[in-house]
Scaffold this active site. Sequence first.
Site, PDB file in Angstrom:
ATOM      1  N   ARG A   1      -7.672  -1.620   6.196  1.00 23.12           N
ATOM      2  CA  ARG A   1      -8.118  -1.579   4.801  1.00 23.12           C
ATOM      3  C   ARG A   1      -9.236  -2.573   4.503  1.00 23.12           C
ATOM      4  O   ARG A   1     -10.228  -2.212   3.867  1.00 23.12           O
ATOM      5  CB  ARG A   1      -6.938  -1.751   3.827  1.00 23.12           C
ATOM      6  CG  ARG A   1      -5.911  -0.604   3.872  1.00 23.12           C
ATOM      7  CD  ARG A   1      -6.543   0.767   3.925  1.00 23.12           C
ATOM      8  NE  ARG A   1      -5.579   1.855   3.803  1.00 23.12           N
ATOM      9  CZ  ARG A   1      -5.290   2.723   4.765  1.00 23.12           C
ATOM     10  NH1 ARG A   1      -5.866   2.622   5.963  1.00 23.12           N
ATOM     11  NH2 ARG A   1      -4.445   3.713   4.562  1.00 23.12           N
TER      12      ARG A   1
ATOM     13  N   ASP B   1      -5.928  14.617  -1.029  1.00 20.86           N
ATOM     14  CA  ASP B   1      -6.009  13.741  -2.199  1.00 20.86           C
ATOM     15  C   ASP B   1      -7.424  13.252  -2.473  1.00 20.86           C
ATOM     16  O   ASP B   1      -7.895  13.285  -3.611  1.00 20.86           O
ATOM     17  CB  ASP B   1      -5.097  12.514  -2.031  1.00 20.86           C
ATOM     18  CG  ASP B   1      -3.624  12.902  -2.113  1.00 20.86           C
ATOM     19  OD1 ASP B   1      -3.337  14.061  -2.462  1.00 20.86           O
ATOM     20  OD2 ASP B   1      -2.782  12.038  -1.828  1.00 20.86           O
TER      21      ASP B   1
ATOM     22  N   ASP C   1      -1.337  -0.022   0.278  1.00 20.94           N
ATOM     23  CA  ASP C   1      -2.766   0.172   0.507  1.00 20.94           C
ATOM     24  C   ASP C   1      -3.594  -0.014  -0.766  1.00 20.94           C
ATOM     25  O   ASP C   1      -4.706  -0.528  -0.719  1.00 20.94           O
ATOM     26  CB  ASP C   1      -3.023   1.545   1.138  1.00 20.94           C
ATOM     27  CG  ASP C   1      -2.528   1.591   2.589  1.00 20.94           C
ATOM     28  OD1 ASP C   1      -2.623   0.551   3.262  1.00 20.94           O
ATOM     29  OD2 ASP C   1      -2.041   2.633   3.026  1.00 20.94           O
TER      30      ASP C   1
ATOM     31  N   SER D   1       3.295  11.828   6.148  1.00 20.29           N
ATOM     32  CA  SER D   1       2.067  11.159   5.735  1.00 20.29           C
ATOM     33  C   SER D   1       1.667  10.229   6.876  1.00 20.29           C
ATOM     34  O   SER D   1       2.421   9.330   7.254  1.00 20.29           O
ATOM     35  CB  SER D   1       2.339  10.362   4.452  1.00 20.29           C
ATOM     36  OG  SER D   1       1.315   9.412   4.276  1.00 20.29           O
TER      37      SER D   1
HETATM   38  N1  ARG Z   1       3.813   0.780   5.421  1.00 20.18           N
HETATM   39  C1  ARG Z   1       2.627   0.570   6.191  1.00 20.18           C
HETATM   40  C2  ARG Z   1       1.761  -0.470   5.545  1.00 20.18           C
HETATM   41  O1  ARG Z   1       1.968  -0.802   4.414  1.00 20.18           O
HETATM   42  C3  ARG Z   1       1.901   1.853   6.488  1.00 20.18           C
HETATM   43  C4  ARG Z   1       1.086   2.403   5.383  1.00 20.18           C
HETATM   44  C5  ARG Z   1       0.507   3.718   5.781  1.00 20.18           C
HETATM   45  N2  ARG Z   1      -0.414   4.179   4.807  1.00 20.18           N
HETATM   46  C6  ARG Z   1      -0.491   5.441   4.410  1.00 20.18           C
HETATM   47  N3  ARG Z   1      -1.342   5.695   3.480  1.00 20.18           N
HETATM   48  N4  ARG Z   1       0.247   6.379   4.936  1.00 20.18           N
HETATM   49  O2  ARG Z   1       0.888  -1.000   6.131  1.00 20.18           O
END
Ligand code: ARG
Length: 425
Positions: free
Chosen positions: A106, A26, A135, A186
Amino acid sequence: MAKPVAKPVAKPVAKRVVLAYSGGLDTSVAVRWLGQELGVEVVALAVDVGQGGDFEAIRRRALDAGAVESVVVDAKVEMAEQFVIPAIAANARYEGKYPLVSALSRPVIVRHLVAEARRHGADGVAHGCTGKGNDQIRFEVGTRSLAPDLAILAPARSWGMTRADCIDYAARHGIPVEATREKLYSIDENLWGRAIECGQIEDPWAAPPEDAFALTRPVAAVAGEVVVGFESGVPVSLDGRRLDMVQLVGELNAKVGSYGWGRIDMVENRRVGIKSRETYECPAALALVMAHGDLEDLTLERDLAHDKARLELRWAELVYEGMWFSPLKEALDAFFASSQQHVTGEVRLSLHPGADGGPGSCFVSARRSPVSLYDHGLATYDASDTFNHTDAEGFVRLWGQGVATWAARQGVVSGRSGAGRAPVR
Ligand code: ARG
């Protein structure tokens, strides 16, 4: 005469953005797409938060995809010391379970996006998140709290391409990617753990398949233990060996993970209103928060411990929801920092292999502290007892005074005589 109506001016897109670049499909497509479709120059930024990988290859891949500059920043120590340590102080577990793996990384990345934007004269930042996750919130709210002047572009939220479209786009534009059409999961990883989404896991009734796990493969055959040392709430040693945070977390991930312990399987409430089935493996994070919380049980005064527990949930929510850089979160950090002064000592973790090669266990089996509030003389039932038993009598009588008065009134109201007797029908 009617006034001429001002035409709405389209918000000018940025001229140059710093893109949070992972090296995956991506963000590689995003590099080219931003240039090709929007005419935006892209500075790619890959931040090493402990996810592993060949960062020199990632740096070059961004240039091959069309980035005008490509930067790699090692932020492992920063993440460990400035993000993980406060998370441990807060015993952080979103919804009582998830230790905020992705949510913690993040804001680390955001800091560097903003710093690189300033360094490279960019007027915006960009990320590769879709519109369904948390995210995007963390990137955007974080950026706005540090640099409200920067534009924020989210190409993957607007380009309307499926994964297959992205692979075609990459092929058409000669963008080097390793992605295959079939993507099992993912994954988002950093030193605090690993988040696994998509694929079979999207069915909450399907058990996560073993091949989803990398940090928690049950390979240890014999029981073991590890003693974690803390100073003022900060983990500083394993079995008496002083380690920096990055080493300590890494070693603990390997050790505890080898027992197949540290997995989380949950249905989680995302900020965007979606319930999502999530699988995590975070052996070190779960072990450290468990050990730290246990040491607090030994060293924190009761009222402080109880009110801290309430605030911990709030802290985890704030961080989960992208409010790392916010006044409430900062104020809570100050509270937690004050609470950690005496959280010093050692916690023994016992590790046991599971049956039939399945996940094993990790639990606290002992703890000690030079500043413990545990008073053996007060607690013991043997002859060394120092507790004042006669004090208990009056204390207990007063403690129950209110309910005794209440019960007496109940007796009057129901026409019964005598306080506190069971109602007579
Ligand atoms: N659900 C988790 C969170 O919001 C994990 C997110 C994982 N991110 C990803 N881009 N796969 O923190």
